[in-house]
Motif scaffolding. Structure first.
Motif, short mmCIF file in Angstrom:
data_model
loop_
_atom_site.label_atom_id
_atom_site.label_comp_id
_atom_site.label_asym_id
_atom_site.label_seq_id
_atom_site.Cartn_x
_atom_site.Cartn_y
_atom_site.Cartn_z
N ALA A 115 8.80 0.15 3.85
CA ALA A 115 9.45 0.03 2.54
C ALA A 115 8.51 0.58 1.47
N TYR A 116 9.05 1.38 0.57
CA TYR A 116 8.25 1.96 -0.51
C TYR A 116 9.04 1.86 -1.81
N ASN A 117 8.31 1.84 -2.91
CA ASN A 117 9.01 1.66 -4.18
C ASN A 117 9.68 2.94 -4.65
N GLU A 118 8.94 4.06 -4.68
CA GLU A 118 9.53 5.33 -5.07
C GLU A 118 8.65 6.47 -4.60
N PRO A 119 9.19 7.68 -4.49
CA PRO A 119 8.43 8.79 -3.92
C PRO A 119 7.25 9.25 -4.76
N LEU A 120 7.23 8.95 -6.07
CA LEU A 120 6.12 9.37 -6.92
C LEU A 120 5.15 8.23 -7.20
N SER A 121 5.13 7.24 -6.36
CA SER A 121 4.19 6.13 -6.52
C SER A 121 2.91 6.43 -5.74
N GLN A 122 1.76 6.31 -6.39
CA GLN A 122 0.50 6.49 -5.68
C GLN A 122 0.27 5.35 -4.69
N SER A 123 0.36 4.11 -5.15
CA SER A 123 0.02 2.98 -4.29
C SER A 123 1.14 2.60 -3.33
N GLY A 124 2.39 2.89 -3.69
CA GLY A 124 3.51 2.50 -2.85
C GLY A 124 3.93 3.55 -1.84
N TRP A 125 3.60 4.83 -2.12
CA TRP A 125 3.98 5.89 -1.20
C TRP A 125 2.80 6.79 -0.81
N ALA A 126 2.14 7.41 -1.80
CA ALA A 126 1.14 8.42 -1.48
C ALA A 126 -0.05 7.84 -0.73
N ALA A 127 -0.66 6.79 -1.27
CA ALA A 127 -1.86 6.23 -0.62
C ALA A 127 -1.58 5.72 0.79
N PRO A 128 -0.52 4.93 1.02
CA PRO A 128 -0.29 4.46 2.39
C PRO A 128 0.04 5.57 3.37
N GLN A 129 0.78 6.58 2.93
CA GLN A 129 1.10 7.67 3.85
C GLN A 129 -0.13 8.50 4.17
N THR A 130 -0.97 8.74 3.15
CA THR A 130 -2.21 9.48 3.39
C THR A 130 -3.14 8.70 4.31
N HIS A 131 -3.23 7.39 4.08
CA HIS A 131 -4.09 6.54 4.90
C HIS A 131 -3.59 6.50 6.35
N ALA A 132 -2.29 6.35 6.51
CA ALA A 132 -1.73 6.31 7.86
C ALA A 132 -1.95 7.63 8.59
#
Length: 256
Positions: A115-132
């Motif tokens: 679950a993510y808040n929105e596609p332009l969120s650093q902490s909700g989308w970008a950071a977790p996807q980059t970390h994963a």
């Protein structure tokens, strides 16, 4: 003119933000700078404010800042929330799952519904996807929630298995959102620059920095605690622009 502080503006933080803005507004008027008496809230506190030539002060997310705003606004500074394990002015994402989920590590959630808040969120989308991706894991998007609290609810209600919440929001939700009692922390992402304060191009960002820093210092301890606010720092623009952008949700979903 427009002022908004909508990124961390719920529960006890809302009243503290009003008192912070009263101090900022007073500092501005003392220097002969007109300022709105109240903060803008609701849907107009975000993109409408960030893109307006009438913007006096607002806080945006690092991803919109680097992707769409950095060359269209003036950077003022970055609030420091004293996030554990992060340099001043930096923050990270907290991965959360249901407390009764038997999976314990982030690796256990490879391929889990995200679950993510929105596609332009650093902490909700970008950071977790980059970390994963760095760990060789997949977190395919299952629910676009519209907010960190709503992402937590999606996990608590079983509509998703895991989500990533901004560490400051995660702290602010404790004791405010009952669903947090049914969640557990699984992992944390690497630190990235925190949510920047911005103003419209052409405004005196240096003076705004000084006034906001003085206002934070003048807050009563209870309000600083409610906001988890330690101070104001400057982070180089290059540090924001160096943060990687992951593929958009639809592209990651298509690969899963």
């Amino acid at each position: 003119m427009i002022a908004s502080l909508g990124m961390y503006d719920f529960g006890p933080a809302q009243g503290a933000n009003d008192r912070l803005w009263a101090l900022v507004g007073g500092g501005l008027r003392a220097r002969g700078i007109d300022a709105p008496k109240a903060l803008t809230r609701g849907e107009h506190a975000y993109w409408d404010a960030w893109q307006s030539p009438d913007l006096l002060l607002s806080q945006t997310c690092g991803y919109p800042f680097r992707a769409r705003l950095h060359d269209r606004v003036a950077y003022v500074g970055t609030p420091d929330y004293g996030v554990e394990g992060c340099p001043p002015g930096h923050y990270r994402s907290v991965f959360v799952a249901r407390a009764d989920d038997p999976r314990q590590t982030l690796q256990d959630f490879d391929g889990a519904r995200f679950a993510y808040n929105e596609p332009l969120s650093q902490s909700g989308w970008a950071a977790p996807q980059t970390h994963a991706a760095k760990l060789g894991l997949r977190l395919p998007p299952a629910v676009q929630s519209g907010g960190h609290r709503l992402s937590a609810l999606a996990v608590a209600e079983g509509r998703a298995d895991i989500a990533a919440l901004d560490a400051v929001t995660y702290a602010l939700l404790q004791g405010v959102e009952p669903a947090m009692d049914g969640l557990k922390e699984v992992a944390r992402s690497d630190p990235t620059p925190g949510l920047p304060l911005i103003t419209a191009t052409g405004r005196d960002a240096e003076t705004l920095f000084d006034i906001v820093a003085a206002a934070i210092a003048a807050l009563v301890p209870a309000d600083r605690t409610a906001l988890h606010l330690k101070g104001l720092v400057r982070i180089p623009l290059a540090s924001y622009l160096a943060v990687p952008n992951p593929p958009p949700p639809e592209q990651i979903a298509a690969r899963s």
